[in-house]
Design a protein around this motif. Structure first.
Motif, PDB file in Angstrom:
ATOM      1  N   PRO A   1       0.817  -1.231  -0.076  1.00 53.93           N
ATOM      2  CA  PRO A   1      -0.186  -0.030   0.041  1.00 53.93           C
ATOM      3  C   PRO A   1       0.799   1.280   0.058  1.00 53.93           C
ATOM      4  O   PRO A   1       0.390   2.449  -0.806  1.00 53.93           O
ATOM      5  CB  PRO A   1      -0.934  -0.271   1.308  1.00 53.93           C
ATOM      6  N   ILE A   2       1.939   1.191   0.784  1.00 50.76           N
ATOM      7  CA  ILE A   2       2.704   2.432   0.782  1.00 50.76           C
ATOM      8  C   ILE A   2       3.549   2.513  -0.762  1.00 50.76           C
ATOM      9  O   ILE A   2       3.447   3.743  -1.186  1.00 50.76           O
ATOM     10  CB  ILE A   2       3.963   2.463   1.717  1.00 50.76           C
ATOM     11  N   ALA A   3       3.952   1.606  -1.299  1.00 51.25           N
ATOM     12  CA  ALA A   3       4.600   1.595  -2.677  1.00 51.25           C
ATOM     13  C   ALA A   3       3.344   1.991  -3.704  1.00 51.25           C
ATOM     14  O   ALA A   3       3.793   3.180  -4.361  1.00 51.25           O
ATOM     15  CB  ALA A   3       5.121   0.451  -2.908  1.00 51.25           C
ATOM     16  N   ILE A   4       2.401   1.694  -3.530  1.00 51.25           N
ATOM     17  CA  ILE A   4       1.081   2.149  -4.298  1.00 51.25           C
ATOM     18  C   ILE A   4       1.173   3.597  -4.133  1.00 51.25           C
ATOM     19  O   ILE A   4       1.033   4.463  -5.090  1.00 51.25           O
ATOM     20  CB  ILE A   4      -0.089   1.437  -4.441  1.00 51.25           C
ATOM     21  N   ALA A   5       1.110   4.298  -3.005  1.00 49.68           N
ATOM     22  CA  ALA A   5       0.878   5.796  -2.690  1.00 49.68           C
ATOM     23  C   ALA A   5       1.969   6.492  -3.297  1.00 49.68           C
ATOM     24  O   ALA A   5       1.766   7.313  -3.906  1.00 49.68           O
ATOM     25  CB  ALA A   5       0.722   5.864  -1.395  1.00 49.68           C
ATOM     26  N   GLN A   6       3.245   5.811  -3.113  1.00 49.12           N
ATOM     27  CA  GLN A   6       4.422   6.652  -3.747  1.00 49.12           C
ATOM     28  C   GLN A   6       4.218   6.726  -5.159  1.00 49.12           C
ATOM     29  O   GLN A   6       4.567   7.673  -5.846  1.00 49.12           O
ATOM     30  CB  GLN A   6       5.620   5.937  -3.025  1.00 49.12           C
ATOM     31  N   ALA A   7       4.058   5.418  -5.824  1.00 48.28           N
ATOM     32  CA  ALA A   7       4.134   5.321  -7.181  1.00 48.28           C
ATOM     33  C   ALA A   7       2.708   6.321  -7.720  1.00 48.28           C
ATOM     34  O   ALA A   7       3.051   7.061  -8.619  1.00 48.28           O
ATOM     35  CB  ALA A   7       3.635   4.094  -7.599  1.00 48.28           C
ATOM     36  N   VAL A   8       1.745   6.277  -7.138  1.00 45.25           N
ATOM     37  CA  VAL A   8       0.554   7.085  -7.569  1.00 45.25           C
ATOM     38  C   VAL A   8       1.013   8.517  -7.658  1.00 45.25           C
ATOM     39  O   VAL A   8       0.427   9.372  -8.287  1.00 45.25           O
ATOM     40  CB  VAL A   8      -0.789   6.724  -7.154  1.00 45.25           C
ATOM     41  N   SER A   9       1.490   8.993  -6.494  1.00 43.55           N
ATOM     42  CA  SER A   9       1.616  10.222  -6.281  1.00 43.55           C
ATOM     43  C   SER A   9       2.787  10.828  -7.099  1.00 43.55           C
ATOM     44  O   SER A   9       2.782  12.015  -7.440  1.00 43.55           O
ATOM     45  CB  SER A   9       2.095  10.630  -4.578  1.00 43.55           C
ATOM     46  N   SER A  10       3.840   9.986  -7.098  1.00 50.16           N
ATOM     47  CA  SER A  10       4.878  10.420  -8.258  1.00 50.16           C
ATOM     48  C   SER A  10       4.233  10.568  -9.556  1.00 50.16           C
ATOM     49  O   SER A  10       4.808  11.429 -10.416  1.00 50.16           O
ATOM     50  CB  SER A  10       5.972   9.394  -8.427  1.00 50.16           C
ATOM     51  N   PHE A  11       3.242   9.709  -9.929  1.00 48.56           N
ATOM     52  CA  PHE A  11       2.703  10.030 -11.412  1.00 48.56           C
ATOM     53  C   PHE A  11       1.855  11.073 -11.532  1.00 48.56           C
ATOM     54  O   PHE A  11       1.882  11.636 -12.532  1.00 48.56           O
ATOM     55  CB  PHE A  11       1.715   8.624 -11.531  1.00 48.56           C
ATOM     56  N   HIS A  12       1.094  11.358 -10.278  1.00 48.61           N
ATOM     57  CA  HIS A  12       0.370  12.701 -10.372  1.00 48.61           C
ATOM     58  C   HIS A  12       0.871  14.108  -9.947  1.00 48.61           C
ATOM     59  O   HIS A  12       0.487  14.934  -9.734  1.00 48.61           O
ATOM     60  CB  HIS A  12      -0.988  12.505  -9.462  1.00 48.61           C
ATOM     61  N   GLN A  13       2.167  13.737  -9.475  1.00 53.51           N
ATOM     62  CA  GLN A  13       3.037  14.800  -9.061  1.00 53.51           C
ATOM     63  C   GLN A  13       2.362  15.551  -7.874  1.00 53.51           C
ATOM     64  O   GLN A  13       2.197  16.826  -7.851  1.00 53.51           O
ATOM     65  CB  GLN A  13       3.446  15.820 -10.200  1.00 53.51           C
ATOM     66  N   CYS A  14       1.997  14.891  -6.820  1.00 54.80           N
ATOM     67  CA  CYS A  14       1.351  15.218  -5.663  1.00 54.80           C
ATOM     68  C   CYS A  14       1.908  14.755  -4.313  1.00 54.80           C
ATOM     69  O   CYS A  14       2.638  13.592  -4.551  1.00 54.80           O
ATOM     70  CB  CYS A  14      -0.085  15.275  -5.937  1.00 54.80           C
ATOM     71  N   ASP A  15       1.658  15.321  -3.528  1.00 54.35           N
ATOM     72  CA  ASP A  15       2.029  14.561  -2.139  1.00 54.35           C
ATOM     73  C   ASP A  15       1.271  13.034  -1.913  1.00 54.35           C
ATOM     74  O   ASP A  15      -0.144  13.446  -2.131  1.00 54.35           O
ATOM     75  CB  ASP A  15       1.680  15.578  -1.013  1.00 54.35           C
ATOM     76  N   PRO A  16       1.569  12.272  -1.402  1.00 49.59           N
ATOM     77  CA  PRO A  16       0.803  10.893  -1.190  1.00 49.59           C
ATOM     78  C   PRO A  16      -0.589  11.306  -0.241  1.00 49.59           C
ATOM     79  O   PRO A  16      -1.618  10.574  -0.371  1.00 49.59           O
ATOM     80  CB  PRO A  16       1.628  10.119  -0.347  1.00 49.59           C
ATOM     81  N   LEU A  17      -0.285  12.284   0.754  1.00 49.58           N
ATOM     82  CA  LEU A  17      -1.337  12.716   1.495  1.00 49.58           C
ATOM     83  C   LEU A  17      -2.595  13.347   0.681  1.00 49.58           C
ATOM     84  O   LEU A  17      -3.805  13.368   1.065  1.00 49.58           O
ATOM     85  CB  LEU A  17      -1.133  13.481   2.745  1.00 49.58           C
ATOM     86  N   ASP A  18      -2.321  13.769  -0.469  1.00 50.50           N
ATOM     87  CA  ASP A  18      -3.425  14.655  -1.396  1.00 50.50           C
ATOM     88  C   ASP A  18      -4.089  13.233  -1.929  1.00 50.50           C
ATOM     89  O   ASP A  18      -5.200  13.791  -2.698  1.00 50.50           O
ATOM     90  CB  ASP A  18      -2.778  15.563  -2.214  1.00 50.50           C
ATOM     91  N   LEU A  19      -3.927  12.173  -2.108  1.00 52.87           N
ATOM     92  CA  LEU A  19      -4.568  11.279  -2.785  1.00 52.87           C
ATOM     93  C   LEU A  19      -5.782  10.519  -1.984  1.00 52.87           C
ATOM     94  O   LEU A  19      -5.826  10.867  -0.592  1.00 52.87           O
ATOM     95  CB  LEU A  19      -3.446  10.017  -2.885  1.00 52.87           C
ATOM     96  N   PRO A  20      -6.791  10.168  -2.777  1.00 58.82           N
ATOM     97  CA  PRO A  20      -7.911   9.481  -1.966  1.00 58.82           C
ATOM     98  C   PRO A  20      -7.323   8.373  -1.041  1.00 58.82           C
ATOM     99  O   PRO A  20      -6.409   7.865  -1.261  1.00 58.82           O
ATOM    100  CB  PRO A  20      -8.736   9.431  -3.083  1.00 58.82           C
ATOM    101  N   PRO A  21      -8.153   8.062   0.009  1.00 58.16           N
ATOM    102  CA  PRO A  21      -7.747   6.816   0.612  1.00 58.16           C
ATOM    103  C   PRO A  21      -7.811   5.520  -0.314  1.00 58.16           C
ATOM    104  O   PRO A  21      -8.695   5.355  -0.999  1.00 58.16           O
ATOM    105  CB  PRO A  21      -8.833   6.762   1.736  1.00 58.16           C
TER     106      PRO A  21
END
Length: 94
Positions: A22-42
């Motif tokens: 789950p942490i790896a997914i948050a890191q990958a998706v936030s890198s893709f969207h160029q945002c902070d992982p905390l800005d992603l939906p749960p």
């Protein structure tokens, strides 16, 4: 992390040792969207994180043997594919 060069954008992320899926997914998706992982939906809005971790890391993974497993779902406007327990592939949903 790497991206393909054609029109079909695909991002690959290698899960680091001792990094949870789950942490790896948050890191990958936030890198893709160029945002902070905390800005992603749960993540739990798309998939249950504990179950994802258990599926991606079955008991035989602790012994060092590789499982041939693939889990696919949509999260934060990305098609996510978790392969084995060490590779995440992202593709935009469009």
């Amino acid at each position: 992390m790497s991206a393909s060069s054609d029109d079909n954008i695909e991002i690959e992320y290698t899960v680091q040792e001792n990094e949870s899926i789950p942490i790896a997914i948050a890191q990958a998706v936030s890198s893709f969207h160029q945002c902070d992982p905390l800005d992603l939906p749960p993540l739990y809005n798309s998939i249950e994180a504990d179950t994802l971790e258990k599926l991606a890391n079955p008991p035989d993974a602790a012994s060092g043997s590789k499982s041939n497993i693939q889990i696919e779902f949509v999260f934060a406007e990305c098609h996510i594919t978790v392969e084995n327990n060490d590779r995440i592939v992202l593709r935009p949903t469009d």
